[in-house]
Design a protein around this motif. Structure first.
Motif, PDB file in Angstrom:
ATOM      1  N   MET A 106       0.832  -1.200   0.000  1.00  0.00           N
ATOM      2  CA  MET A 106       0.000   0.000   0.000  1.00  0.00           C
ATOM      3  C   MET A 106       0.874   1.261   0.000  1.00  0.00           C
ATOM      4  N   ASP A 107       1.956   1.209   0.763  1.00  0.00           N
ATOM      5  CA  ASP A 107       2.855   2.364   0.837  1.00  0.00           C
ATOM      6  C   ASP A 107       4.071   1.957   1.666  1.00  0.00           C
ATOM      7  N   ASP A 108       5.095   2.788   1.622  1.00  0.00           N
ATOM      8  CA  ASP A 108       6.242   2.634   2.512  1.00  0.00           C
ATOM      9  C   ASP A 108       6.477   3.969   3.197  1.00  0.00           C
ATOM     10  N   GLY A 109       7.278   3.965   4.252  1.00  0.00           N
ATOM     11  CA  GLY A 109       7.539   5.209   4.959  1.00  0.00           C
ATOM     12  C   GLY A 109       8.448   4.991   6.139  1.00  0.00           C
ATOM     13  N   THR A 110       8.611   6.032   6.938  1.00  0.00           N
ATOM     14  CA  THR A 110       9.459   5.961   8.123  1.00  0.00           C
ATOM     15  C   THR A 110       8.596   6.029   9.376  1.00  0.00           C
ATOM     16  N   LEU A 111       8.965   5.234  10.371  1.00  0.00           N
ATOM     17  CA  LEU A 111       8.266   5.195  11.645  1.00  0.00           C
ATOM     18  C   LEU A 111       9.191   5.716  12.734  1.00  0.00           C
ATOM     19  N   PHE A 112       8.742   6.740  13.449  1.00  0.00           N
ATOM     20  CA  PHE A 112       9.500   7.377  14.528  1.00  0.00           C
ATOM     21  C   PHE A 112       8.836   7.014  15.857  1.00  0.00           C
ATOM     22  N   ARG A 113       9.633   6.621  16.848  1.00  0.00           N
ATOM     23  CA  ARG A 113       9.071   6.337  18.170  1.00  0.00           C
ATOM     24  C   ARG A 113       9.498   7.434  19.136  1.00  0.00           C
ATOM     25  N   HIS A 114       8.535   8.306  19.474  1.00  0.00           N
ATOM     26  CA  HIS A 114       8.820   9.435  20.363  1.00  0.00           C
ATOM     27  C   HIS A 114       8.661   9.076  21.831  1.00  0.00           C
ATOM     28  N   GLY A 115       7.911   8.030  22.125  1.00  0.00           N
ATOM     29  CA  GLY A 115       7.698   7.617  23.502  1.00  0.00           C
ATOM     30  C   GLY A 115       7.211   6.186  23.527  1.00  0.00           C
ATOM     31  N   PRO A 116       7.060   5.593  24.722  1.00  0.00           N
ATOM     32  CA  PRO A 116       6.603   4.203  24.810  1.00  0.00           C
ATOM     33  C   PRO A 116       5.270   3.971  24.104  1.00  0.00           C
ATOM     34  N   GLU A 117       4.410   4.999  24.096  1.00  0.00           N
ATOM     35  CA  GLU A 117       3.093   4.872  23.470  1.00  0.00           C
ATOM     36  C   GLU A 117       2.859   5.985  22.459  1.00  0.00           C
ATOM     37  N   ASP A 118       3.917   6.432  21.808  1.00  0.00           N
ATOM     38  CA  ASP A 118       3.828   7.597  20.917  1.00  0.00           C
ATOM     39  C   ASP A 118       4.694   7.374  19.675  1.00  0.00           C
ATOM     40  N   TYR A 119       4.036   7.154  18.533  1.00  0.00           N
ATOM     41  CA  TYR A 119       4.721   6.931  17.265  1.00  0.00           C
ATOM     42  C   TYR A 119       4.283   7.975  16.238  1.00  0.00           C
ATOM     43  N   LEU A 120       5.145   8.186  15.235  1.00  0.00           N
ATOM     44  CA  LEU A 120       4.817   9.051  14.104  1.00  0.00           C
ATOM     45  C   LEU A 120       5.149   8.306  12.822  1.00  0.00           C
ATOM     46  N   ILE A 121       4.177   8.199  11.928  1.00  0.00           N
ATOM     47  CA  ILE A 121       4.398   7.598  10.607  1.00  0.00           C
ATOM     48  C   ILE A 121       4.489   8.720   9.580  1.00  0.00           C
ATOM     49  N   CYS A 122       5.519   8.690   8.753  1.00  0.00           N
ATOM     50  CA  CYS A 122       5.670   9.644   7.650  1.00  0.00           C
ATOM     51  C   CYS A 122       5.683   8.860   6.343  1.00  0.00           C
ATOM     52  N   CYS A 123       4.806   9.253   5.418  1.00  0.00           N
ATOM     53  CA  CYS A 123       4.679   8.482   4.181  1.00  0.00           C
ATOM     54  C   CYS A 123       4.262   9.388   3.028  1.00  0.00           C
ATOM     55  N   GLN A 124       4.101   8.804   1.855  1.00  0.00           N
ATOM     56  CA  GLN A 124       3.813   9.549   0.642  1.00  0.00           C
ATOM     57  C   GLN A 124       2.317   9.760   0.418  1.00  0.00           C
ATOM     58  N   GLU A 125       1.532   8.719   0.692  1.00  0.00           N
ATOM     59  CA  GLU A 125       0.100   8.750   0.390  1.00  0.00           C
ATOM     60  C   GLU A 125      -0.724   8.908   1.663  1.00  0.00           C
ATOM     61  N   ARG A 126      -2.003   9.257   1.490  1.00  0.00           N
ATOM     62  CA  ARG A 126      -2.901   9.400   2.636  1.00  0.00           C
ATOM     63  C   ARG A 126      -3.648   8.091   2.888  1.00  0.00           C
ATOM     64  N   HIS A 127      -3.701   7.698   4.179  1.00  0.00           N
ATOM     65  CA  HIS A 127      -4.296   6.414   4.549  1.00  0.00           C
ATOM     66  C   HIS A 127      -5.219   6.508   5.756  1.00  0.00           C
ATOM     67  N   LEU A 128      -5.700   7.693   6.105  1.00  0.00           N
ATOM     68  CA  LEU A 128      -6.433   7.843   7.356  1.00  0.00           C
ATOM     69  C   LEU A 128      -7.652   6.920   7.469  1.00  0.00           C
ATOM     70  N   PRO A 129      -8.511   6.797   6.443  1.00  0.00           N
ATOM     71  CA  PRO A 129      -9.650   5.881   6.591  1.00  0.00           C
ATOM     72  C   PRO A 129      -9.215   4.445   6.888  1.00  0.00           C
ATOM     73  N   TRP A 130      -8.165   3.981   6.217  1.00  0.00           N
ATOM     74  CA  TRP A 130      -7.654   2.624   6.442  1.00  0.00           C
ATOM     75  C   TRP A 130      -7.064   2.489   7.843  1.00  0.00           C
ATOM     76  N   LEU A 131      -6.313   3.505   8.282  1.00  0.00           N
ATOM     77  CA  LEU A 131      -5.717   3.467   9.613  1.00  0.00           C
ATOM     78  C   LEU A 131      -6.796   3.450  10.697  1.00  0.00           C
ATOM     79  N   LEU A 132      -7.836   4.252  10.516  1.00  0.00           N
ATOM     80  CA  LEU A 132      -8.915   4.296  11.497  1.00  0.00           C
ATOM     81  C   LEU A 132      -9.704   2.995  11.516  1.00  0.00           C
ATOM     82  N   ALA A 133      -9.994   2.464  10.324  1.00  0.00           N
ATOM     83  CA  ALA A 133     -10.738   1.205  10.261  1.00  0.00           C
ATOM     84  C   ALA A 133      -9.949   0.067  10.901  1.00  0.00           C
ATOM     85  N   SER A 134      -8.632   0.111  10.749  1.00  0.00           N
ATOM     86  CA  SER A 134      -7.776  -0.942  11.292  1.00  0.00           C
ATOM     87  C   SER A 134      -7.587  -0.836  12.802  1.00  0.00           C
ATOM     88  N   SER A 135      -7.996   0.288  13.389  1.00  0.00           N
ATOM     89  CA  SER A 135      -7.779   0.487  14.824  1.00  0.00           C
ATOM     90  C   SER A 135      -8.843  -0.186  15.689  1.00  0.00           C
TER      91      SER A 135
END
Length: 394
Positions: A106-135
């Motif tokens: 679907m896409d590739d990107g970089t994952l940053f871990r800012h804290g034990p329960e805090d991540y940031l995904i950086c990628c090329q395309e938008r995936h918010l509906p998929w990310l929300l549905a998967s949660s």
């Protein structure tokens, strides 16, 4: 905004636009994620030279960013992405990808871990509906934060020296690690990451810090000839590094109109990142089946005689049988080689009798060239300085 009038809405301007627009003497812009992004400021060759010999700055603000927080953040990301997010330590970054149930990217990107329960995904395309549905079933909060984070990419052999001159001690910062630094009463985050295959850093800040930070960085970097670069120069550098880009080297499965255009991690040379031991993840069953059966396609690096770019050219086996297509190509000034990234049928991935058909413009007429190619390992450009810690002073 009405769905019928969205096309009248201008492209967004990044928080750095007041500086990038003033520097863009060619006024060459392109769309990226709904934003205006500079393609070339004035001289693409000099911008490329800054990447490889000095210090270059690229506006990363249009990159799509998602913050994943909550007790189940690591478990949720392990369900979605190929690598093990739980193994990524706080302050760490890794390159990852995600697939659909059929095991197609679907896409590739970089994952940053800012804290034990805090991540940031950086990628090329938008995936918010998929990310929300998967949660569903996970105690997580998923939020797009693209507009809340301003970002610059500072790349080149002099990048660490520029940051030191700006007051940021990055000598101990290792590749794929990040740290926070004070700046004018606030904080910025610096990660040792980038998309040029060279020594470099990415700088993360708030939009209100953007212009003061730009001015501070360029004042500090003046002795090293720091200059802004556009996407044209960056594309040449990423080809030398052997990096792939969504919608240029592969089509995201959810955007593919033709079923046979989708590709799996194995077919894009990303099989190394799959963590089979972390438990079930989206696409795991399909990828296990492909691992046992074998893939239909492969991604290869090639070297081509001459200096005519082969982008979009067809590859042949034995000059007769179509074997694949070149997705990215360029003459490399650093390596003095005509490089290309290509998708080929897997059965030809190690073949020695591959040829590329190039149509070269020669004084208003095309000349057909059938040239032999040499298989070449990626990354093509791989300097030791990108891994050295400390990076040294230039």
């Amino acid at each position: 905004m009405s769905a019928l009038t969205h096309f009248r809405t201008p492209l967004l301007q990044t928080p750095f636009h007041a500086r990038t627009s003033a520097a863009n003497t060619l006024n060459r812009w392109g769309p990226w994620g709904g934003y205006m992004t500079a393609l070339c400021f004035g001289d693409a060759d000099m911008e490329y030279t800054a990447i490889r010999n000095g210090a270059s700055v690229y506006d990363l603000c249009p990159m799509v960013k998602y913050r994943i927080t909550g007790r189940d953040a690591a478990a949720y990301l392990n369900r979605l992405t190929l690598r093990n997010a739980a193994k990524l330590s706080v302050g760490g970054v890794h390159y990852t990808a995600w697939t659909d149930d059929a095991g197609k990217i679907m896409d590739d990107g970089t994952l940053f871990r800012h804290g034990p329960e805090d991540y940031l995904i950086c990628c090329q395309e938008r995936h918010l509906p998929w990310l929300l549905a998967s949660s569903t079933g996970f105690e997580v909060h998923v939020e797009e934060v693209t507009e809340a984070i301003a970002a610059l990419s500072l790349q080149g052999p002099c990048s660490a020296s520029v940051l030191e001159a700006a007051g940021f001690d990055v000598q101990g910062l290792k590749p794929f690690r990040m740290a926070t630094y004070p700046f004018e009463g606030g904080e910025i985050t610096i990660s040792r990451t980038g998309f040029t295959g060279d020594l470099g850093y990415e700088l993360w800040l708030t939009p209100d810090q953007a212009l003061p930070f730009w001015d501070h960085l360029f004042a500090a970097g003046a002795p090293w000839g720091i200059r802004p670069i556009g996407s044209d120069a960056l594309d040449l550098a990423r080809i030398e590094a052997g990096f792939i880009i969504t919608n240029m080297d592969f089509i995201p499965v959810h955007q593919a109109l033709r079923e046979d255009r989708a590709r799996s991690p194995f077919e894009l040379g990303l099989g190394w990142m799959i963590d089979w031991e972390k438990g079930h993840f989206t696409g795991r069953r399909a990828l296990l089946a492909e691992k046992a059966k074998g893939s239909d396609w492969a991604l290869i690096g090639i070297d081509i005689p001459g200096n005519i770019s082969a982008e979009g050219a067809i590859l042949y086996h034995g000059k007769k049988v179509e074997a694949g297509v070149v997705t990215a190509a360029a003459w490399s000034p650093a390596l003095k080689a005509n490089l290309a990234i290509a998708q080929v049928q897997a059965k030809y991935a190690a073949a020695q009798d591959l040829w590329v058909e190039i149509y070269a413009m020669r004084e208003l007429q095309y000349a057909k060239l059938m040239l032999p190619v040499t298989l070449t390992e990626r990354p093509f450009f791989n300097p030791a300085r990108k891994r050295a810690t400390p990076p040294g002073r230039v």
